[in-house]
Design an enzyme around this catalytic site. Sequence first.
Site, PDB file in Angstrom:
ATOM      1  N   ALA A 187       5.202   3.999  -8.531  1.00  0.00           N
ATOM      2  CA  ALA A 187       6.541   4.582  -8.547  1.00  0.00           C
ATOM      3  C   ALA A 187       7.400   3.881  -9.595  1.00  0.00           C
ATOM      4  O   ALA A 187       8.169   4.516 -10.317  1.00  0.00           O
ATOM      5  CB  ALA A 187       7.175   4.488  -7.161  1.00  0.00           C
ATOM      6  N   SER A 218       4.294   1.275  -4.595  1.00  0.00           N
ATOM      7  CA  SER A 218       5.505   0.854  -5.310  1.00  0.00           C
ATOM      8  C   SER A 218       5.249   0.628  -6.801  1.00  0.00           C
ATOM      9  O   SER A 218       6.114   0.928  -7.626  1.00  0.00           O
ATOM     10  CB  SER A 218       6.098  -0.408  -4.673  1.00  0.00           C
ATOM     11  OG  SER A 218       5.173  -1.466  -4.728  1.00  0.00           O
ATOM     12  N   SER A 219       4.062   0.127  -7.176  1.00  0.00           N
ATOM     13  CA  SER A 219       3.838  -0.140  -8.602  1.00  0.00           C
ATOM     14  C   SER A 219       3.759   1.167  -9.389  1.00  0.00           C
ATOM     15  O   SER A 219       4.294   1.275 -10.495  1.00  0.00           O
ATOM     16  CB  SER A 219       2.582  -0.994  -8.822  1.00  0.00           C
ATOM     17  OG  SER A 219       1.420  -0.303  -8.435  1.00  0.00           O
ATOM     18  N   ASP A 233      -1.851   7.301  -6.644  1.00  0.00           N
ATOM     19  CA  ASP A 233      -0.481   6.795  -6.475  1.00  0.00           C
ATOM     20  C   ASP A 233       0.479   7.368  -7.510  1.00  0.00           C
ATOM     21  O   ASP A 233       1.563   7.844  -7.164  1.00  0.00           O
ATOM     22  CB  ASP A 233      -0.464   5.260  -6.563  1.00  0.00           C
ATOM     23  CG  ASP A 233      -1.056   4.607  -5.333  1.00  0.00           C
ATOM     24  OD1 ASP A 233      -1.852   5.265  -4.641  1.00  0.00           O
ATOM     25  OD2 ASP A 233      -0.729   3.435  -5.064  1.00  0.00           O
ATOM     26  N   GLY A 250       0.815  -1.227   0.000  1.00  0.00           N
ATOM     27  CA  GLY A 250       0.000   0.000   0.000  1.00  0.00           C
ATOM     28  C   GLY A 250       0.839   1.264   0.000  1.00  0.00           C
ATOM     29  O   GLY A 250       0.341   2.334   0.328  1.00  0.00           O
TER      30      GLY A 250
HETATM   31  O1  PMV Z   1      -4.339   0.070  -0.433  1.00  0.00           O
HETATM   32  P1  PMV Z   1      -4.088   1.242  -1.323  1.00  0.00           P
HETATM   33  O2  PMV Z   1      -2.814   1.970  -1.020  1.00  0.00           O
HETATM   34  O3  PMV Z   1      -4.224   0.924  -2.801  1.00  0.00           O
HETATM   35  O4  PMV Z   1      -5.192   2.342  -0.991  1.00  0.00           O
HETATM   36  C1  PMV Z   1      -6.564   2.109  -1.108  1.00  0.00           C
HETATM   37  C2  PMV Z   1      -7.311   3.335  -0.751  1.00  0.00           C
HETATM   38  C3  PMV Z   1      -8.833   3.161  -0.715  1.00  0.00           C
HETATM   39  O5  PMV Z   1      -9.379   4.409  -0.366  1.00  0.00           O
HETATM   40  C4  PMV Z   1      -9.239   2.140   0.320  1.00  0.00           C
HETATM   41  C5  PMV Z   1      -9.375   2.685  -2.057  1.00  0.00           C
HETATM   42  C6  PMV Z   1      -9.278   3.707  -3.167  1.00  0.00           C
HETATM   43  O6  PMV Z   1      -9.388   3.281  -4.342  1.00  0.00           O
HETATM   44  O7  PMV Z   1      -9.143   4.919  -2.907  1.00  0.00           O
END
Ligand code: PMV
Length: 304
Positions: A101, A98-99, A142, A95
């Site tokens: 980046a 990394s992908s 991300d 979470g």
């Molecule tokens: O687990 P991650 O880092 O991909 O974060 C998910 C974040 C959520 O709010 C739970 C889902 C989303 O798509 O925003």
Amino acid sequence: MTAGQAQGKVILLGEHAVVYGHPALCGALRDGVTVEAVPGEGLLSVPAWGKRIAAGAQGDALGQAYGAILRSLALSGRPLHHDFVVRFAIPTSAGLGSSAALAVALARTLDSVLGLGLAAGAVAEAALAAETVFHGRPSGLDHTVAQHGGFGLFRREQGLSPLPASSLPLCIGLTGRARDTRGRVERVAELYRQDPDGMQGRFAAIAALVQRGAKAVTEGDLAALGEAMNRNQQELRHLEVSCPEIESMCRIATDAGALGAKLTGGGGGGCVIAVAPGREAQVQEAWRRAGFASFVTSVGGRPS
Ligand code: PMV
């Protein structure tokens, strides 16, 4: 040596509520992913995973994502005289972005090694194409943070609004349990169907904490940020996205002097973040004694 770099990310406040249109406070990690170009034949190599694959390799998400980047940059079929070697300075599948980046760093490396002169928008498009392979329907958070760094308020549809704020130290602990973003997002949707008014109330409370947290990072008020994180974690518990390891790690961190601690991202496992200015070593030691690995980094900096 030619190497492109991009940063990892954390969600400091607001995950899950962000799916329902509310803002999330996120920040770039100092650490991330580096992709180095070395003489070769166009293969993507990830020594940490013992992988060396061609673009578009069947049945391999990484190869498909690499192919999607080349397609997006109109490079499919062009002979390449380099291999691209990926090195992670953050845990993967945790979470921490990394992908995304990796995708941004790879696009940047292709840009410099081939002299493409890419605009930021083209790098973003290539990274989004790769993220779509990895995640189906990515929110875009991300790769935007991986590319631009800093802190920002992220809203679906609207993207990232940068916040003027200085970077701050952050402890990141690993629960040792895989995060369950998909399962937890589905569970929240189920709870929402059962009690839309109650859940809207919880999302509104989280959104208020996000605004308070944004003000806190802008003012460098870590006590206020920590308080918002603790309260956000309470809400996340009600959304059923926490787990025993996360709860235990949050308690251990605050007992060791952290001003705030919570899960980050989808939950159900993954990572816990803690703000503990001057007490980072104590938090790490307390987690270590309980069997949890961790590292200290900073969040909110710009690409170096
Ligand atoms: O687990 P991650 O880092 O991909 O974060 C998910 C974040 C959520 O709010 C739970 C889902 C989303 O798509 O925003």
